[in-house]
Design a protein around this motif. Structure first.
Motif, PDB file in Angstrom:
ATOM      1  N   ALA A   2      18.034 -60.150 -48.484  1.00 12.43           N
ATOM      2  CA  ALA A   2      18.672 -58.886 -48.849  1.00 12.43           C
ATOM      3  C   ALA A   2      18.241 -57.758 -47.911  1.00 12.43           C
ATOM      4  N   ALA A   3      16.947 -57.700 -47.585  1.00 13.35           N
ATOM      5  CA  ALA A   3      16.451 -56.653 -46.693  1.00 13.35           C
ATOM      6  C   ALA A   3      17.038 -56.809 -45.293  1.00 13.35           C
TER       7      ALA A   3
ATOM      8  N   LEU B 204      20.751 -55.782 -45.457  1.00 13.52           N
ATOM      9  CA  LEU B 204      20.927 -54.338 -45.554  1.00 13.52           C
ATOM     10  C   LEU B 204      20.581 -53.657 -44.234  1.00 13.52           C
ATOM     11  N   THR B 205      19.575 -54.186 -43.528  1.00 13.48           N
ATOM     12  CA  THR B 205      19.229 -53.633 -42.213  1.00 13.48           C
ATOM     13  C   THR B 205      20.390 -53.798 -41.234  1.00 13.48           C
TER      14      THR B 205
ATOM     15  N   ALA C 274      23.515 -53.972 -42.045  1.00 17.30           N
ATOM     16  CA  ALA C 274      24.564 -53.037 -42.472  1.00 17.30           C
ATOM     17  C   ALA C 274      24.257 -51.616 -41.998  1.00 17.30           C
ATOM     18  N   VAL C 275      22.998 -51.203 -42.124  1.00 18.08           N
ATOM     19  CA  VAL C 275      22.609 -49.860 -41.670  1.00 18.08           C
ATOM     20  C   VAL C 275      22.792 -49.749 -40.158  1.00 18.08           C
TER      21      VAL C 275
ATOM     22  N   ALA D  48      16.400 -50.015 -45.650  1.00 14.73           N
ATOM     23  CA  ALA D  48      16.396 -51.327 -46.301  1.00 14.73           C
ATOM     24  C   ALA D  48      15.070 -51.571 -47.019  1.00 14.73           C
TER      25      ALA D  48
ATOM     26  N   SER E 140      14.927 -49.118 -50.111  1.00 12.70           N
ATOM     27  CA  SER E 140      15.894 -49.438 -51.169  1.00 12.70           C
ATOM     28  C   SER E 140      15.499 -50.698 -51.922  1.00 12.70           C
ATOM     29  N   ILE E 141      15.134 -51.753 -51.179  1.00 21.90           N
ATOM     30  CA  ILE E 141      14.737 -53.007 -51.819  1.00 21.90           C
ATOM     31  C   ILE E 141      13.449 -52.821 -52.620  1.00 21.90           C
TER      32      ILE E 141
END
Length: 352
Positions: free
Chosen positions: A22-23, A26-27, A29-30, A60, A63-64
């Motif tokens: 997930a991290a 998300l990284t 995506a950022v 990331a 948020s996580i």
């Protein structure tokens, strides 16, 4: 859902793997968003990079980690009130960091926000720690004069973590080895739940590190570095309230960052430089520019010293009662002298 003693560790390992994925996702995506918005960090007097690179990857991690705070509370590993403070204050630190990364936050406003977050964070801890100082125990809960010192130290930790996020992978590797080392210390003293907490946060940092590894595809940014400084201070105080693991173990594992940031600041102050101006005078930056020529050897070097020197010494601080202050003082002195020899904080012909 009920877990057997055998299936629980397996389930937690699966959750850890999910956190890493997930991290990392998300990284990515950022990074994609930052590239589309042209939100790039360009070479400057503060950083040691030569190629414009997207930043904000620390979003990331933060948020996580905030989501993990909910999990820790649901599993009843930590007090609900403390986790509520962690989640709300963590979100504030993330928001402040993102604002600073992609907007313009004045240094005074940022510092005031750090003090506010730290003061509320200290108030949310069930009991402030008892320090071992050269064979004596000092209860900071009743020693009121220690409260300002704790606040200043926590604010300094938030800012020094930001200062040390200047080359690829360095701040991430610090986080990885720190949480791994503390997981070992908690397991050694029988605090399995706190060991898992450290491993879950480690997993969040690891997901980001995949893209931050030299040569970095994305930088951590203030949203990540400031948040990590906050979360380390929070976990340090909260774990001291819930366990007998020495706070000096945390501090010892942070020795290189503390020595580099502190010694550089003192040298710049003594030599009448503007201590608020951007610079590339930290020891790790001197090593990168003058000796290694690349980020990877320096990042690996700092990580190796942490893994093979600081992790064993942090364990020794728990194994030998009251040894923490002496061990840290020795390590800090040796590290600082080495960094002074590298010329940290001093301007020379190669520095802007």
């Amino acid at each position: 859902m009920n877990f057997t003693p055998v299936s629980l560790p397996i389930a937690l390992c699966l959750v850890m793997f999910s956190v890493v994925v997930a991290a990392a996702g998300l990284t990515v995506a950022v990074r994609s968003w930052a590239m589309r918005r042209n939100a790039l960090v360009h070479p400057s007097e503060r950083c040691s990079h030569t190629i414009p690179t997207p930043h904000g990857g620390g979003i990331a991690i933060a948020s996580i980690s905030i989501i993990l705070g909910v999990l820790f509370s649901v599993l009843d590993w930590v007090p609900d009130s403390s986790m509520l403070a962690f989640i709300s204050l963590g979100f504030m630190m993330l928001a402040l960091g993102v604002w600073d990364d992609f907007g313009d936050v004045s240094a005074k406003l940022r510092l005031c926000a750090h003090f506010a977050v730290v003061i509320v964070g200290m108030w949310s801890i069930p009991r402030l720690p008892v320090f071992s100082l050269f064979g004596m125990e000092v209860d900071s809960a009743v020693a009121f004069l220690l409260w300002p010192l704790l606040v200043l130290s926590w604010v300094w930790l938030i800012n020094l973590y930001n200062f040390m996020d200047g080359i690829d992978g360095l701040a991430a590797v610090q986080g990885l080895v720190l949480f791994a080392g503390m997981a070992l210390n908690f397991w050694y003293l029988g605090y399995g739940q706190w060991a898992w907490i450290c491993l879950f946060i480690l997993a969040a940092v690891l997901g980001f590190t995949i893209l931050n590894w030299p040569p970095a595809k994305i930088f951590m940014g203030d949203g990540g570095s400031g948040f990590l400084g906050f979360i380390i201070g929070f976990m340090m105080l909260l774990s001291a309230a819930q366990s007998s693991v020495s706070m000096w173990s945390w501090i010892i594992l942070l020795t290189l960052f503390i020595a580099d940031a502190t010694t550089t600041l003192i040298v710049r102050f003594v030599t009448h430089q503007d201590i608020f101006a951007a610079h590339r005078l930290h020891a790790y930056q001197k090593l990168t520019v003058r000796f290694a020529g690349r980020h990877l050897p320096v990042t690996l070097g700092y990580g190796a010293v942490m893994l093979f020197v600081l992790v064993p010494v942090s364990w020794l601080a728990n194994r030998v009662p009251h040894s923490g202050p002496v061990l840290f003082a020795i390590l800090f002195a040796v590290a600082s002298l080495g960094m002074l020899r590298l010329g940290c904080g001093r301007l020379d012909k190669t520095d802007n």
